[in-house]
Structures are given as structure tokens and as C-alpha cells.
Scaffold this motif. Structure first.
Motif, PDB file in Angstrom:
ATOM      1  N   GLU A 165       0.823  -1.205   0.000  1.00 56.18           N
ATOM      2  CA  GLU A 165       0.000   0.000   0.000  1.00 56.18           C
ATOM      3  C   GLU A 165       0.859   1.259   0.000  1.00 56.18           C
ATOM      4  O   GLU A 165       0.476   2.282  -0.586  1.00 56.18           O
ATOM      5  N   SER A 166       2.020   1.210   0.638  1.00 54.42           N
ATOM      6  CA  SER A 166       2.906   2.375   0.650  1.00 54.42           C
ATOM      7  C   SER A 166       3.504   2.637  -0.724  1.00 54.42           C
ATOM      8  O   SER A 166       3.741   3.791  -1.101  1.00 54.42           O
ATOM      9  N   ARG A 167       3.750   1.588  -1.476  1.00 56.40           N
ATOM     10  CA  ARG A 167       4.405   1.730  -2.773  1.00 56.40           C
ATOM     11  C   ARG A 167       3.431   2.016  -3.907  1.00 56.40           C
ATOM     12  O   ARG A 167       3.824   2.600  -4.929  1.00 56.40           O
ATOM     13  N   LEU A 168       2.159   1.643  -3.759  1.00 57.59           N
ATOM     14  CA  LEU A 168       1.209   1.760  -4.858  1.00 57.59           C
ATOM     15  C   LEU A 168       0.740   3.183  -5.121  1.00 57.59           C
ATOM     16  O   LEU A 168       0.136   3.447  -6.158  1.00 57.59           O
ATOM     17  N   GLY A 169       0.966   4.091  -4.184  1.00 56.45           N
ATOM     18  CA  GLY A 169       0.515   5.463  -4.393  1.00 56.45           C
ATOM     19  C   GLY A 169      -0.999   5.555  -4.413  1.00 56.45           C
ATOM     20  O   GLY A 169      -1.681   4.977  -3.568  1.00 56.45           O
ATOM     21  N   MET A 170      -1.549   6.262  -5.395  1.00 51.22           N
ATOM     22  CA  MET A 170      -2.991   6.458  -5.427  1.00 51.22           C
ATOM     23  C   MET A 170      -3.755   5.155  -5.652  1.00 51.22           C
ATOM     24  O   MET A 170      -4.907   5.026  -5.248  1.00 51.22           O
ATOM     25  N   VAL A 171      -3.129   4.166  -6.291  1.00 50.70           N
ATOM     26  CA  VAL A 171      -3.811   2.892  -6.525  1.00 50.70           C
ATOM     27  C   VAL A 171      -4.123   2.193  -5.206  1.00 50.70           C
ATOM     28  O   VAL A 171      -5.054   1.389  -5.119  1.00 50.70           O
ATOM     29  N   ALA A 172      -3.374   2.517  -4.158  1.00 50.17           N
ATOM     30  CA  ALA A 172      -3.632   1.910  -2.844  1.00 50.17           C
ATOM     31  C   ALA A 172      -5.002   2.287  -2.306  1.00 50.17           C
ATOM     32  O   ALA A 172      -5.506   1.633  -1.385  1.00 50.17           O
ATOM     33  N   GLU A 173      -5.620   3.345  -2.870  1.00 49.05           N
ATOM     34  CA  GLU A 173      -6.975   3.708  -2.444  1.00 49.05           C
ATOM     35  C   GLU A 173      -7.944   2.553  -2.630  1.00 49.05           C
ATOM     36  O   GLU A 173      -8.909   2.411  -1.875  1.00 49.05           O
ATOM     37  N   THR A 174      -7.700   1.715  -3.621  1.00 53.32           N
ATOM     38  CA  THR A 174      -8.614   0.607  -3.884  1.00 53.32           C
ATOM     39  C   THR A 174      -8.597  -0.416  -2.759  1.00 53.32           C
ATOM     40  O   THR A 174      -9.558  -1.180  -2.594  1.00 53.32           O
ATOM     41  N   TYR A 175      -7.495  -0.462  -1.988  1.00 53.32           N
ATOM     42  CA  TYR A 175      -7.403  -1.378  -0.850  1.00 53.32           C
ATOM     43  C   TYR A 175      -7.898  -0.743   0.446  1.00 53.32           C
ATOM     44  O   TYR A 175      -8.014  -1.426   1.455  1.00 53.32           O
ATOM     45  N   ARG A 176      -8.180   0.546   0.413  1.00 56.09           N
ATOM     46  CA  ARG A 176      -8.548   1.258   1.641  1.00 56.09           C
ATOM     47  C   ARG A 176      -9.980   1.765   1.644  1.00 56.09           C
ATOM     48  O   ARG A 176     -10.497   2.153   2.695  1.00 56.09           O
ATOM     49  N   GLU A 177     -10.613   1.806   0.482  1.00 55.61           N
ATOM     50  CA  GLU A 177     -11.937   2.392   0.383  1.00 55.61           C
ATOM     51  C   GLU A 177     -12.962   1.352  -0.067  1.00 55.61           C
ATOM     52  O   GLU A 177     -12.605   0.316  -0.631  1.00 55.61           O
ATOM     53  N   GLY A 178     -14.233   1.645   0.206  1.00 56.64           N
ATOM     54  CA  GLY A 178     -15.310   0.791  -0.267  1.00 56.64           C
ATOM     55  C   GLY A 178     -15.310  -0.579   0.380  1.00 56.64           C
ATOM     56  O   GLY A 178     -14.807  -0.787   1.489  1.00 56.64           O
ATOM     57  N   LEU A 179     -15.877  -1.541  -0.332  1.00 53.27           N
ATOM     58  CA  LEU A 179     -15.988  -2.912   0.179  1.00 53.27           C
ATOM     59  C   LEU A 179     -14.618  -3.521   0.411  1.00 53.27           C
ATOM     60  O   LEU A 179     -14.382  -4.200   1.424  1.00 53.27           O
ATOM     61  N   ALA A 180     -13.683  -3.291  -0.514  1.00 56.12           N
ATOM     62  CA  ALA A 180     -12.338  -3.840  -0.348  1.00 56.12           C
ATOM     63  C   ALA A 180     -11.678  -3.288   0.913  1.00 56.12           C
ATOM     64  O   ALA A 180     -11.015  -4.030   1.651  1.00 56.12           O
ATOM     65  N   GLY A 181     -11.852  -2.003   1.180  1.00 54.38           N
ATOM     66  CA  GLY A 181     -11.272  -1.412   2.385  1.00 54.38           C
ATOM     67  C   GLY A 181     -11.836  -2.026   3.648  1.00 54.38           C
ATOM     68  O   GLY A 181     -11.092  -2.305   4.604  1.00 54.38           O
ATOM     69  N   ARG A 182     -13.149  -2.243   3.674  1.00 46.70           N
ATOM     70  CA  ARG A 182     -13.757  -2.856   4.862  1.00 46.70           C
ATOM     71  C   ARG A 182     -13.262  -4.283   5.053  1.00 46.70           C
ATOM     72  O   ARG A 182     -12.993  -4.712   6.192  1.00 46.70           O
ATOM     73  N   LEU A 183     -13.117  -5.009   3.960  1.00 49.60           N
ATOM     74  CA  LEU A 183     -12.620  -6.388   4.065  1.00 49.60           C
ATOM     75  C   LEU A 183     -11.169  -6.421   4.529  1.00 49.60           C
ATOM     76  O   LEU A 183     -10.796  -7.255   5.368  1.00 49.60           O
ATOM     77  N   MET A 184     -10.341  -5.537   4.005  1.00 47.11           N
ATOM     78  CA  MET A 184      -8.934  -5.537   4.393  1.00 47.11           C
ATOM     79  C   MET A 184      -8.760  -5.130   5.849  1.00 47.11           C
ATOM     80  O   MET A 184      -7.905  -5.682   6.567  1.00 47.11           O
ATOM     81  N   ARG A 185      -9.552  -4.178   6.322  1.00 53.66           N
ATOM     82  CA  ARG A 185      -9.470  -3.803   7.740  1.00 53.66           C
ATOM     83  C   ARG A 185      -9.953  -4.942   8.632  1.00 53.66           C
ATOM     84  O   ARG A 185      -9.361  -5.193   9.694  1.00 53.66           O
ATOM     85  N   SER A 186     -10.992  -5.616   8.217  1.00 55.33           N
ATOM     86  CA  SER A 186     -11.467  -6.778   8.984  1.00 55.33           C
ATOM     87  C   SER A 186     -10.409  -7.870   9.006  1.00 55.33           C
ATOM     88  O   SER A 186     -10.195  -8.514  10.038  1.00 55.33           O
ATOM     89  N   ALA A 187      -9.741  -8.070   7.873  1.00 57.93           N
ATOM     90  CA  ALA A 187      -8.695  -9.086   7.808  1.00 57.93           C
ATOM     91  C   ALA A 187      -7.564  -8.775   8.782  1.00 57.93           C
ATOM     92  O   ALA A 187      -7.071  -9.671   9.496  1.00 57.93           O
ATOM     93  N   LYS A 188      -7.142  -7.522   8.820  1.00 56.12           N
ATOM     94  CA  LYS A 188      -6.054  -7.149   9.726  1.00 56.12           C
ATOM     95  C   LYS A 188      -6.445  -7.390  11.186  1.00 56.12           C
ATOM     96  O   LYS A 188      -5.666  -7.936  11.980  1.00 56.12           O
ATOM     97  N   ALA A 189      -7.663  -6.985  11.540  1.00 57.54           N
ATOM     98  CA  ALA A 189      -8.107  -7.138  12.922  1.00 57.54           C
ATOM     99  C   ALA A 189      -8.252  -8.605  13.303  1.00 57.54           C
ATOM    100  O   ALA A 189      -7.789  -9.041  14.372  1.00 57.54           O
ATOM    101  N   LEU A 190      -8.887  -9.393  12.446  1.00 58.24           N
ATOM    102  CA  LEU A 190      -9.113 -10.804  12.749  1.00 58.24           C
ATOM    103  C   LEU A 190      -7.802 -11.586  12.806  1.00 58.24           C
ATOM    104  O   LEU A 190      -7.593 -12.411  13.708  1.00 58.24           O
ATOM    105  N   THR A 191      -6.924 -11.336  11.849  1.00 64.69           N
ATOM    106  CA  THR A 191      -5.656 -12.071  11.810  1.00 64.69           C
ATOM    107  C   THR A 191      -4.782 -11.724  13.008  1.00 64.69           C
ATOM    108  O   THR A 191      -4.190 -12.623  13.638  1.00 64.69           O
ATOM    109  N   ALA A 192      -4.687 -10.444  13.339  1.00 66.63           N
ATOM    110  CA  ALA A 192      -3.880 -10.043  14.494  1.00 66.63           C
ATOM    111  C   ALA A 192      -4.461 -10.610  15.786  1.00 66.63           C
ATOM    112  O   ALA A 192      -3.724 -11.145  16.632  1.00 66.63           O
TER     113      ALA A 192
END
Length: 335
Positions: free
Chosen positions: A231-258
Motif C-alpha cells: 500500500e505504501s508503494r502503490l501510491g494512489m492505486v492503494a486507495e482501492t485497498y482502503r476504500e469501499g468494500l475492499a477497504g472494509r474487508l482488508m481492515r477486517s482481515a487485519k483485525a481478525l488475523t492479528a
């Protein structure tokens, strides 16, 4: 694609301190609102399941081999069975998304080393029988030597099975996947390790689950580090991992895995119920990661700016590098 282009000779006027730009920033839109790249008709459950189950199978074979070598029979058997079921489910999800089973068989007609899909198909064809043979031998007690050989073979192919889907995704034109080609295999490797460790925590007795707890910490750490780096290297494309449905899933993944990894390390060796809860959290986190990556790819295809802006930035960088090389080139002598 239509854009609002600058009028001063095709170059945008630079903004000096205290000045306002004459030409507004370009607004990237697509022709008649259509995406620049065609959106594949991939179904989330098919491709997300293909990603997740393949990773679980490959990492599970590594844990199975380790459990066999360290005399943990319950864990070894559960992971062999899990890997067999998972790889069968992964292949079924792929075939279902392809629409016709014959299409998968056709990919085995020729081995093309430059094609991730071709290599992946042959990898599945080689790994599946090894994983199944190891499980059948363990459950029936038949042909133990062949079973040990199959266990070792599946473990050798396991890392490739767990990560080749990331290479396959990165080989597409989807910006969120293609631009993350360096880190995405490590994201998938960490997620797969966490999922396999979670399965072991769910199925193995407390006296045998110590390797699973260590694997959970390793997988969670690897996934978190690789995701952050990507996400640090992708620049603006990293928005796709942080916003919308993908963002909610990725945040849930981080919380559940940790949560699953830390709880498993702290209490998974003393309480069977907490070990099972930790395992379930790790599995759920891995599912969220794979679905999050899938939906980030779809989001990147839907908005043309994620295709156009990085391409223009790369073009400007190449032009600047060429100009610099030209300025530093030695002068040519007259003939």
C-alpha cells in the motif's frame, strides 16, 4: 477516454508560491462512463474461494510435513485431510468460474512456462494427487512409505501452490494487482500460513498445537508487513485497498488475523476453546484478505484514473530519465 486537457501548448503551467493555476487539474473520465479496461466476469465467491482454498492447501501441506516429522499425528492427519479437501475445492471453484470443465483440461494440453495460468494448471495437476495420496495413506495405514513420499512431495510444492495465484493475478492488467506484483505473493503467503495455522488450532489437541501457534504469528506478521509495504508503494492505486468494500474487508482481515495470532500465542496452548476461537479468527481473516484483494481489483478496473494516472506518471518518469541521460552524455566530436 476524455480528459480536460491544458491549453498552454499541451503543458500545464507550474504553480508558483502565491499564484493560482490557470488550468484546473485534469478530471479523468471514461468514454460514455465506461471503464477503460474490460471488467472480467469473475464471480467473487469463485475467485475468492480459488485464492483462499489454494493457499490453505499449500500451507497446510507444509504444516502436515512438519507435524509428521515431529510426531504430532493428529495435527498431521487433520492438515493432510484439510489440504486435500481445500485443493479439490479450489479446483472446483476455478472450473465453475471457467464455465466448462473442458477448459481446465485444455490448459493441460501444453505446458507454457511463460504463462502463469499454464504453469498453475500443471502445478494443481501435480499437487492434487500428492496431497490426496498422503491423506489416504494416513487414514488407511496403507503404503506408509508411499504416503511419506507423497507428504514430502506435497510439502515441496506447497509454497508454490499457496502463492502462484498472486503471480497469476499480477500478470493481468488490473492496476491494483499488476502494480503490486512485488508484494502480493508475500501477502498471499502470509495469509495462507495464517489460515493453515488456524485450521491446526481448530483441529489439533493442545499438546500438539505449538507449531501452529508459531506459524500463526509468522503468517500474521508476514501478511501485515507485505500489505503495508504494498500500500505504501502503490501510491494512489492503494486507495482501492482502503476504500469501499475492499477497504472494509482488508481492515477486517487485519483485525481478525492479528487477534487470532496474538490470542493463539497467549492462550492457545492452555485452553481448547480459546485455541479454537483463535483458529476461527485466523481463517476468517484469511478469507477477508482474499476477498479484499479481489474487490480491490474490481474497484481499480471500474475507475479509469487508476489506469491513466500511473501510466502518465511512469511516462513522465521515463522522459525525465531520458532527458537526464541526454544532458550527461559526452559531447560528440566533429568529424
Amino acid at each position: 477516454m476524455t480528459t480536460t486537457a491544458p491549453l498552454n501548448g499541451g503543458k500545464r503551467r507550474r504553480k508558483r508560491r502565491g499564484e493560482q493555476t490557470v488550468v484546473p487539474d485534469a478530471e479523468f473520465t471514461s468514454y460514455y462512463g465506461k471503464p477503460i479496461l474490460n471488467t472480467p466476469e469473475w464471480k467473487p465467491l469463485n475467485i475468492g474461494g480459488y485464492f483462499f482454498l489454494g493457499g490453505l492447501a499449500g500451507a497446510g501441506s507444509l504444516l502436515a510435513a512438519g507435524a509428521t516429522a515431529t510426531q504430532r499425528p493428529v495435527m498431521a492427519r487433520s492438515m493432510k485431510i484439510t489440504s486435500t479437501v481445500a485443493i479439490a475445492g479450489s479446483a472446483a471453484a476455478l472450473i465453475h468460474d471457467l464455465g466448462k470443465p473442458a477448459r481446465f483440461a485444455n490448459m493441460l494440453r501444453v505446458l507454457k512456462p511463460t504463462s502463469p495460468m499454464s504453469v498453475g494448471s500443471w502445478l494443481l495437476a501435480a499437487y492434487g494427487p500428492l496431497a490426496g495420496g498422503a491423506a489416504v495413506s494416513d487414514m488407511t495405514g496403507l503404503l506408509p512409505r508411499a504416503g511419506h513420499t507423497a507428504t514430502a512431495g506435497a510439502a515441496l510444492l506447497g509454497p508454490a501452490v499457496a502463492t502462484y495465484t498472486a503471480v497469476l493475478a499480477s500478470d493481468t492488467a488490473t492496476p491494483a494487482w499488476h502494480d503490486g506484483y512485488r508484494e502480493l505473493p508475500f501477502v498471499f503467503a502470509g495469509s495462507a500460513t495464517a489460515a493453515a495455522a488456524g485450521t491446526a488450532l481448530l483441529t489439533a489437541p493442545l499438546r500438539e498445537n505449538r507449531p501452529a501457534r508459531h506459524a500463526a504469528l509468522f503468517g500474521a506478521g508476514l501478511e501485515a508487513a507485505a500489505t503495508h509495504r504494498m500500500e505504501s508503494r502503490l501510491g494512489m492505486v492503494a486507495e482501492t485497498y482502503r476504500e469501499g468494500l475492499a477497504g472494509r474487508l482488508m481492515r477486517s482481515a487485519k483485525a481478525l488475523t492479528a487477534a487470532g495470532a496474538l490470542a493463539g500465542a497467549a492462550t492457545g496452548g492452555r485452553n481448547r476453546g480459546l485455541a479454537a476461537l483463535s483458529g476461527a479468527a485466523l481463517l476468517a481473516g484469511s478469507v477477508c484478505t482474499r476477498l479484499g484483494v479481489f474487490h480491490a481489483g474490481r474497484a481499480a478496473l471500474a475507475d479509469p484514473k487508476y489506469t491513466v494516472v500511473p501510466q502518465r506518471e511512469r511516462l513522465r518518469a521515463r522522459e525525465a530519465a531520458q532527458a537526464t541521460d541526454h544532458d550527461h552524455a559526452p559531447p560528440t566530436e566533429p568529424t
